[in-house]
Design an enzyme around this catalytic site. Structure first.
Site, PDB file in Angstrom:
ATOM      1  N   ASP A  20      -9.764   2.533   2.298  1.00  0.00           N
ATOM      2  CA  ASP A  20      -9.782   1.762   3.543  1.00  0.00           C
ATOM      3  C   ASP A  20     -10.507   2.493   4.660  1.00  0.00           C
ATOM      4  O   ASP A  20     -11.259   1.897   5.432  1.00  0.00           O
ATOM      5  CB  ASP A  20      -8.352   1.439   3.992  1.00  0.00           C
ATOM      6  CG  ASP A  20      -7.760   0.235   3.285  1.00  0.00           C
ATOM      7  OD1 ASP A  20      -8.538  -0.632   2.837  1.00  0.00           O
ATOM      8  OD2 ASP A  20      -6.524   0.154   3.177  1.00  0.00           O
ATOM      9  N   LYS A  76       0.807  -1.218   0.000  1.00  0.00           N
ATOM     10  CA  LYS A  76       0.000   0.000   0.000  1.00  0.00           C
ATOM     11  C   LYS A  76       0.844   1.273   0.000  1.00  0.00           C
ATOM     12  O   LYS A  76       0.469   2.267  -0.627  1.00  0.00           O
ATOM     13  CB  LYS A  76      -0.965  -0.010   1.185  1.00  0.00           C
ATOM     14  CG  LYS A  76      -2.045  -1.087   1.064  1.00  0.00           C
ATOM     15  CD  LYS A  76      -3.026  -1.023   2.204  1.00  0.00           C
ATOM     16  CE  LYS A  76      -4.088  -2.102   2.049  1.00  0.00           C
ATOM     17  NZ  LYS A  76      -5.110  -2.034   3.114  1.00  0.00           N
TER      18      LYS A  76
END
Length: 263
Positions: free
Chosen positions: A102, A66
């Site tokens: 997220d 990420k």
């Protein structure tokens, strides 16, 4: 045909292809969503380059890439820049746009499974300081929560403190937390007896659905929030960004639960 998918390592456990596949079928799209293994930086970079060359419309990104996903992008949303990580890459005309969904997934999961929790003024403790933890911290701070982080690695914790202004914590601080979130890829050493009776406990892991920390919290009568709710929550805006339309109203959780129960 629109090609898309999720990239990470390991990746065989991911339920994202099932979730997006169900939405693709319900929407009648000529599209695919597959899992792509990237065991090292070179493999990840090669997949991103294929997207830049037009092979993919978009890719979700999971651990451990990420932070690297954000670095690979030509542009990034404010959310991704503030989080310092990205779980979504969208490709357009040879350029890469990074975003982080997220946090949206986390807030959706809390709203769904802990509706009585008021995040404004909430004292939250996040276990871990990786990409998902950073996204969680940004989302909670935006909602007015006081965010602390408990992490063994001093360097990542210091970066999170410097970038976002969260408070470094120790296990002794857990007793004051209204919300505890496990953002570690492994089961944390957490004694739920330290937590107050009104605390909410969330685990971003979804295999198993009821992790040891969630099981212990549930046995104590605490409110629990599972990682599957967050996974589905972050997938909805990802689907919209990749395919240009909202995810259909399909009960993807039931399909995921069927897989999890059979594994």
């Amino acid at each position: 045909m629109i090609r898309s998918g999720v990239v990470g390592w390991p990746i065989g456990h991911s339920l994202s292809p099932l979730i997006h596949g169900a939405w693709i079928d319900a929407a009648g799209l000529d599209a695919t969503y597959d899992a792509f293994a990237a065991p090292d930086e070179g493999a990840f970079d090669a997949i991103v380059e294929k997207g830049r060359d037009g092979m993919f419309r978009g890719l979700n990104v999971t651990a451990p890439w990420k932070l690297r996903a954000l670095a690979a992008a030509d542009e990034a949303t404010d959310t991704a820049r503030r989080a310092g990580s990205a779980n979504l890459l969208v490709f357009r005309d040879g350029r890469v746009l990074a975003d982080s969904t997220d946090g949206e997934g986390l807030l959706g999961a809390l709203s769904e499974q802990a509706p009585g929790l008021n995040l404004a003024g909430c004292r939250a403790t996040i276990l871990g300081a990786g990409g998902a933890a950073r996204a969680a911290a940004v989302a909670l701070l935006n909602e007015g929560a006081a965010v602390g982080v408990l992490n063994r690695g001093a360097e990542r914790l210091r970066e999170l403190v410097d970038d976002l202004g969260v408070v470094p914590q120790t296990p002794d601080d857990l007793g004051a937390a209204d919300l505890v979130i496990n953002a570690l890829p492994v089961a944390p050493e957490l004694d739920v007896r330290r937590l107050k009776a009104s605390a909410t406990v969330m685990d971003m892991t979804y295999r198993p659905l009821i992790t040891p920390i969630l099981g212990a919290a549930r046995d104590r009568g605490l409110t629990i929030v599972d990682g599957l709710a967050m996974l589905i929550g972050q997938a909805r805006p990802s689907f919209a960004a990749i395919f240009g339309r909202a995810a259909p109203d399909v009960d993807v959780r039931a399909g995921c639960l069927s897989v999890l129960e059979g594994s």
